[in-house]
Design an enzyme around this catalytic site. Structure first.
Site, PDB file in Angstrom:
ATOM      1  N   GLY B  16      -5.419 -17.115  13.704  1.00 13.87           N
ATOM      2  CA  GLY B  16      -4.572 -16.973  14.887  1.00 13.87           C
ATOM      3  C   GLY B  16      -3.135 -17.318  14.579  1.00 13.87           C
ATOM      4  N   GLY B  19       1.323 -20.166  18.823  1.00  9.61           N
ATOM      5  CA  GLY B  19       2.030 -21.432  18.640  1.00  9.61           C
ATOM      6  C   GLY B  19       1.247 -22.460  17.842  1.00  9.61           C
ATOM      7  N   ALA B  20      -0.026 -22.672  18.192  1.00  7.77           N
ATOM      8  CA  ALA B  20      -0.818 -23.696  17.499  1.00  7.77           C
ATOM      9  C   ALA B  20      -1.061 -23.294  16.051  1.00  7.77           C
ATOM     10  CB  ALA B  20      -2.146 -23.911  18.219  1.00  7.77           C
ATOM     11  N   GLY B  21      -1.379 -22.026  15.822  1.00  5.23           N
ATOM     12  CA  GLY B  21      -1.681 -21.551  14.472  1.00  5.23           C
ATOM     13  C   GLY B  21      -0.464 -21.648  13.566  1.00  5.23           C
ATOM     14  N   PHE B 120       8.327 -29.050  37.509  1.00  2.41           N
ATOM     15  CA  PHE B 120       7.116 -28.245  37.405  1.00  2.41           C
ATOM     16  C   PHE B 120       6.011 -28.957  38.162  1.00  2.41           C
ATOM     17  CE2 PHE B 120       5.551 -24.633  34.849  1.00  2.41           C
ATOM     18  CZ  PHE B 120       6.747 -24.011  34.561  1.00  2.41           C
ATOM     19  N   GLN B 240      -8.620 -22.177  34.535  1.00  5.23           N
ATOM     20  CA  GLN B 240      -7.565 -22.274  35.547  1.00  5.23           C
ATOM     21  C   GLN B 240      -7.175 -20.927  36.131  1.00  5.23           C
ATOM     22  OE1 GLN B 240      -3.278 -23.491  34.478  1.00  5.23           O
ATOM     23  NE2 GLN B 240      -4.065 -25.176  35.696  1.00  5.23           N
ATOM     24  N   HIS B 242      -4.156 -19.472  37.961  1.00  2.45           N
ATOM     25  CA  HIS B 242      -2.762 -19.768  38.277  1.00  2.45           C
ATOM     26  C   HIS B 242      -2.469 -19.219  39.665  1.00  2.45           C
ATOM     27  CE1 HIS B 242       1.582 -19.883  38.115  1.00  2.45           C
ATOM     28  NE2 HIS B 242       1.544 -20.518  36.962  1.00  2.45           N
ATOM     29  N   LEU B 252       1.821 -13.041  35.274  1.00  4.08           N
ATOM     30  CA  LEU B 252       2.218 -14.404  35.603  1.00  4.08           C
ATOM     31  C   LEU B 252       3.632 -14.479  36.187  1.00  4.08           C
ATOM     32  CD1 LEU B 252       1.525 -17.426  35.422  1.00  4.08           C
ATOM     33  CD2 LEU B 252       2.638 -17.427  33.200  1.00  4.08           C
ATOM     34  N   THR B 254       6.051 -17.520  36.815  1.00  2.00           N
ATOM     35  CA  THR B 254       6.059 -18.930  36.429  1.00  2.00           C
ATOM     36  C   THR B 254       6.186 -19.896  37.605  1.00  2.00           C
ATOM     37  OG1 THR B 254       7.236 -20.643  35.185  1.00  2.00           O
ATOM     38  CG2 THR B 254       8.560 -18.812  35.980  1.00  2.00           C
ATOM     39  N   GLU B 255       5.536 -21.040  37.427  1.00  2.00           N
ATOM     40  CA  GLU B 255       5.684 -22.156  38.345  1.00  2.00           C
ATOM     41  C   GLU B 255       7.142 -22.609  38.403  1.00  2.00           C
ATOM     42  OE1 GLU B 255       2.229 -24.533  37.688  1.00  2.00           O
ATOM     43  OE2 GLU B 255       3.442 -26.326  37.888  1.00  2.00           O
ATOM     44  N   ARG B 286      -1.997 -26.845  39.985  1.00  2.00           N
ATOM     45  CA  ARG B 286      -2.323 -25.429  40.175  1.00  2.00           C
ATOM     46  C   ARG B 286      -3.639 -25.185  40.915  1.00  2.00           C
ATOM     47  NH1 ARG B 286      -0.302 -23.209  34.256  1.00  2.00           N
ATOM     48  NH2 ARG B 286       1.913 -23.393  34.745  1.00  2.00           N
ATOM     49  N   HIS B 367      -6.026 -17.613  34.213  1.00  2.00           N
ATOM     50  CA  HIS B 367      -4.857 -17.947  33.405  1.00  2.00           C
ATOM     51  C   HIS B 367      -5.151 -18.744  32.148  1.00  2.00           C
ATOM     52  CE1 HIS B 367      -0.689 -18.614  32.582  1.00  2.00           C
ATOM     53  NE2 HIS B 367      -0.754 -19.907  32.764  1.00  2.00           N
ATOM     54  N   GLU B 398      -5.215 -23.429  22.879  1.00  2.00           N
ATOM     55  CA  GLU B 398      -6.066 -23.134  24.025  1.00  2.00           C
ATOM     56  C   GLU B 398      -7.544 -23.055  23.652  1.00  2.00           C
ATOM     57  OE1 GLU B 398      -4.749 -19.887  26.471  1.00  2.00           O
ATOM     58  OE2 GLU B 398      -6.528 -19.958  27.733  1.00  2.00           O
ATOM     59  N   ARG B 409      -5.281 -27.969  34.027  1.00  2.00           N
ATOM     60  CA  ARG B 409      -4.099 -28.245  33.203  1.00  2.00           C
ATOM     61  C   ARG B 409      -2.834 -28.237  34.047  1.00  2.00           C
ATOM     62  NH1 ARG B 409      -0.278 -25.100  31.155  1.00  2.00           N
ATOM     63  NH2 ARG B 409      -1.364 -23.092  31.220  1.00  2.00           N
ATOM     64  N   LEU B 415       2.063 -25.486  26.230  1.00  2.00           N
ATOM     65  CA  LEU B 415       2.979 -25.404  25.093  1.00  2.00           C
ATOM     66  C   LEU B 415       3.038 -26.750  24.366  1.00  2.00           C
ATOM     67  CD1 LEU B 415       5.834 -23.208  26.648  1.00  2.00           C
ATOM     68  CD2 LEU B 415       4.085 -22.515  24.999  1.00  2.00           C
TER      69      LEU B 415
END
Lengths: 237, 597
Positions: B16, B19-21, B120, B240, B242, B252, B254-255, B286, B367, B398, B409, B415
């Site tokens: 993947g 971001g995490a990968g 937020f 979740q 959203h 989406l 955004t909040e 949420r 979401h 995720e 969450r 993020l």
């Protein structure tokens, strides 16, 4: 409503040369996107139709294609914005080799992107207080437009100079260079401007302006290229 | 039949390129040979669609501290969050965000040059209980900036990428993971990657539901693969919804729109969140807001009698409520244009609405997965509820369930999670690889993957994958969605099992070729979605209480006596066995309380 699609098809495992596939879809809503229609063709009629897509709302940059002769993201074009009485024509973007149907080889595109040092090179040493570098809102705004790029290739593959020579880095790579050249925190502008001044660089741009209307993120691409040209001549800022 | 001809060897493999990968790869590649395998070009990953911000208690605009961030995360998670994990998240968030800035991320700035922050949902000053500005942002494309910045840094550091390679299996020698198998989409051939350490960072599975903010690519490949190898999945019922998906597509919104002052309005023109969350109103967490919208619609207060409400961020509306709240701040049209440019674009493109002049039609959209592959705070994958690790196997982002997010969450924490736990995975892999030897590949590695894929390619039934997928998505949306009850969930579970049979026995594949066969890969992904949907429905059915995103009409209250524990689902003889054998970590000492916003 009923919509007719004419899609450029090519499967290298089967076809000697590309051909046009014609598809009719019923019960199309005017708010459907071209991506949704392509999915309906693939899911309901012919599973071999091949395309890239991911986020489906214009952010990931996967589904750039030529729709009625213009480079667009398929997920951002709704039927209501086209004349749906006429057959809608969908082709792969130009200037990159077709892999299959609407899928092109992105490697040359990313190679050009990588060639312009598309990464931050800090001008100053890391802050010792463990906090962020400071940047004024005005300095941040200087390069805001070019941070929006999603690397979809709509600009580069609409550019006649790129079609004429694949050695040209193309608008998207110049946008990437611009994003760093005009970042007040970055210290490698001179190196990037040297790359931009090379034969495959910014002077291949003839200011044809195809790139700007092609951008699905509304980046003023031609302006960014112009600013890089100016910076080569007169220095940054 | 094709044989496997392509072998690669790396110390560390990351599955993947989000971001995490990328964060894991950046850290691991500093000391060991690392490769990222991604079914998309990494810049197409779904991290790039995150909008409003990344949560970190920098305190640039007002008093804030990590302890408050940790508590808000736990409360937001309806006390199912592991408190040790929330502590790590909140503390490391600050240095993680600063590190992103050092990598070049172009955050918006305050007048003094520091990183800009906005409000937020669920993020509060714990003393005044008022919303706090904690979400560090870059316009409304914060995720895009994170993804681009990390990818750029990977290029700078020379990280090796296998783009458009789809991982379809883990390779085990006995019970020890020693590599992955992946299909090169370009050629259709299977490649075997021998590795000492593997991190799954393959994202979520919103495509289980029919209305979702998630990309088409989010099909639960990671959890399905580990599940098929006998490993458990955790807290899968907590998905979740959203509250503000653009109606009817579910894109989406955004909040951050509410963070900037936007309010939710029903058909009568009421700001209905005042009734559901008197203190922080539209910025409640949420799950609370999604349920409120659902109830408004159920009470026939949806706009024009339809299944949506309005999100109003017109300056006149926002300023009226700001004045009512006694705040000095006022906004104008230009402010909205600068702070929410992408939102304006989405609304204009997909709903024909200009949010500066009109209210936005919104409804809940599937979401984010709070559950997933269970890990500890070092991103090590767990084999059971007792915390036994699987050496060499990691998960982050995720796809992982640490669990930071518990039952729900908080916005901006996804993020934060990617950066904090992606980094952990990278560091852990590097340390592990330096002391561990390669476990030999088993005899004929990749063979089973090739056989399974060939079987799928030759499918000659009558049902197209799309038919099965659509039925699953509609059933899960209707019966395992915002509100749930026993009979409906059982029906959903039964149907998913029926669809699994159909998938096995009656699938039709049009494209039997090898090059860029997306017909085949979509079918393979559908197999993953069905597995994940089954575990989700089974987990939901078992938990007879309401907590966070899991809200049951037939069990409306939270039951801490019985369910202050993670749901651990184990694959047993082709079915799902549920245990509550991993108690929630309460080490920060926050006792579960009634959740009031």
């Amino acid at each position: 409503m009923e919509v007719k699609l004419r899609i450029r098809r090519f499967n290298p495992e089967k076809d000697q040369k590309p051909w046009w596939g014609e598809y009719t879809l019923k019960d199309v809503e005017k708010t459907n996107s071209i991506l949704e229609l392509l999915h309906r063709v693939k899911w309901e009629q012919d599973g071999t139709l091949t395309l890239r897509r991911s986020c489906a709302h214009g952010v990931c940059g996967s589904d750039a294609m030529r729709i009625n002769g213009v480079n667009r993201l398929a997920c951002k074009v709704l039927i209501q914005t086209l004349n749906a009485d006429r057959t809608i024509q969908v082709e792969p973007i130009l200037g990159l080799k077709v892999v299959k149907d609407l899928v092109v080889d992105f490697e040359p595109f990313f190679e050009h992107y990588r060639s312009v040092m598309p990464y931050f090179v800090a001008a100053t040493s890391t802050p010792t207080d463990g906090r962020e570098r400071k940047q004024s809102p005005e300095d941040r705004a200087r390069f805001d437009d070019t941070t929006k790029c999603i690397l979809c290739a709509c600009c580069t593959t609409s550019c006649p100079s790129f079609w004429a020579s694949g050695e040209y880095v193309g608008p998207a790579a110049i946008v990437a260079a611009h994003r760093f050249i005009f970042d007040s925190r970055d210290g490698a502008a001179a190196d990037r401007l040297n790359i931009m001044a090379e034969p495959g660089g910014v002077w291949r741009c003839r200011t044809i302006f195809n790139c700007t209307p092609a951008c699905p993120r509304d980046i003023e691409v031609t302006r960014a290229i112009g600013e890089v040209k100016l910076a080569i001549q007169r220095g940054v800022r | 039949m094709e044989n496997v001809h392509h072998f690669h060897e790396f110390d560390a493999i990351v599955v993947g390129g989000g971001g995490a990968g990328l964060m894991a790869a950046l850290y691991a590649s500093r000391s060991v040979r690392t490769a990222v395998i991604s079914k998309l070009y990494p810049t197409r990953s779904h991290t790039g669609t995150a909008q409003g911000g990344i949560g970190a208690a920098l305190g640039n605009l007002e008093a804030d501290k990590p302890e408050w961030h940790a508590f808000d995360t736990i409360k937001g998670g309806d006390y199912l969050s592991d408190q040790n994990a929330a502590d790590v998240l909140a503390k490391e968030a600050v240095e993680a965000v600063v590190e992103l800035e050092w990598m070049g991320l172009p955050f918006d700035r305050n007048a003094d040059g520091t990183i800009a922050q906005r409000r937020f949902g669920g993020h509060t000053n714990n003393e005044t209980k008022k919303p706090v500005r904690r979400a560090c942002h870059s316009a409304d494309r914060t995720g895009h900036m994170i993804l681009q910045t990390l990818y750029q840094n990977c290029i700078k550091e020379g990280v090796k990428f296998f783009d458009e390679f789809q991982v379809i299996d883990l390779v085990f020698n006995g019970d020890k993971p020693c590599g992955v198998e992946a299909v090169s989409l370009d050629t259709g051939q299977v490649h075997v990657f021998h590795a000492k350490a593997i991190t799954f960072a393959s994202g979520g599975w919103g495509r289980v539901w029919s209305v979702t903010s998630n990309a088409h690519s989010l099909t639960g490949d990671g959890p399905a693969i580990v599940w098929r190898h006998g490993l458990p999945l955790q807290d899968m019922e907590f998905f979740q919804f959203h509250p503000t998906g653009l109606y009817p597509l579910g894109v989406l919104i955004t909040e951050g729109v509410r963070g900037e002052g936007g309010v939710l309005i029903n058909d009568r023109g009421e700001r209905f969140m005042e009734r559901y969350a008197p203190t922080i109103k539209d910025l409640a967490s949420r799950d609370v807001v999604s349920r409120a919208i659902y109830l408004e619609v159920q009470e026939k207060r949806g706009v024009n009698g339809r299944e949506y409400v309005h999100l109003d961020v017109r300056p006149s509306t926002v300023n009226r409520y700001l004045a009512e709240a006694g705040e000095d701040r006022r906004i104008d049209e230009q402010y909205i244009l600068e702070k929410l440019p992408d939102i304006l674009d989405f609304c204009h493109t997909y709903a024909g609405v200009d949010p500066v002049k009109e209210a936005i039609p919104v409804a809940p959209t599937a979401h984010y997965a709070m559950g997933g592959i269970p890990t500890n705070v070092n991103a090590e994958v767990l084999r059971d509820g007792k915390g036994t690790t699987v050496p060499g196997l990691y998960a982050a982002g995720e796809v992982a369930c640490v669990s930071v997010h518990g039952a729900n969450r908080l916005g901006t924490n996804s993020l934060t999670d990617l950066i904090v736990f992606g980094r952990k995975a990278g560091i852990q892999m590097a340390e592990y690889c330096q002391q561990a030897d390669f476990i030999p590949l088993p005899h004929d590695p990749g063979r089973s993957a090739v056989v399974a894929l060939e079987q799928l390619r030759k499918s000659s039934g009558k049902t197209k994958p799309h038919t099965i997928r659509r039925r699953m998505q509609q059933e899960m949306m209707a019966k395992v969605g915002v509100f749930r009850e026993e009979k409906m969930m059982q029906e959903a579970l039964d149907l998913v099992r029926e669809l699994k049979e159909q998938f096995q026995n009656d699938l039709a594949i049009d494209d039997q070729g090898y090059r860029f066969n997306t017909d085949l890969m979509e079918a393979w992904e559908l197999g993953c979605l069905l597995d994940v949907a089954e575990v989700t429905a089974a987990s939901a059915l078992h938990r007879k209480e309401s907590r966070g995103a899991h809200s049951r009409d037939d069990h409306p209250d939270r039951d801490d006596e019985k369910y202050l524990a993670h749901t651990v689902a184990y694959p047993r003889n082709g079915t799902v066995e549920i245990k509550y054998d991993r108690p929630v970590d309460l080490s920060l000492g926050y006792e579960p309380k009634e959740r009031v916003y």
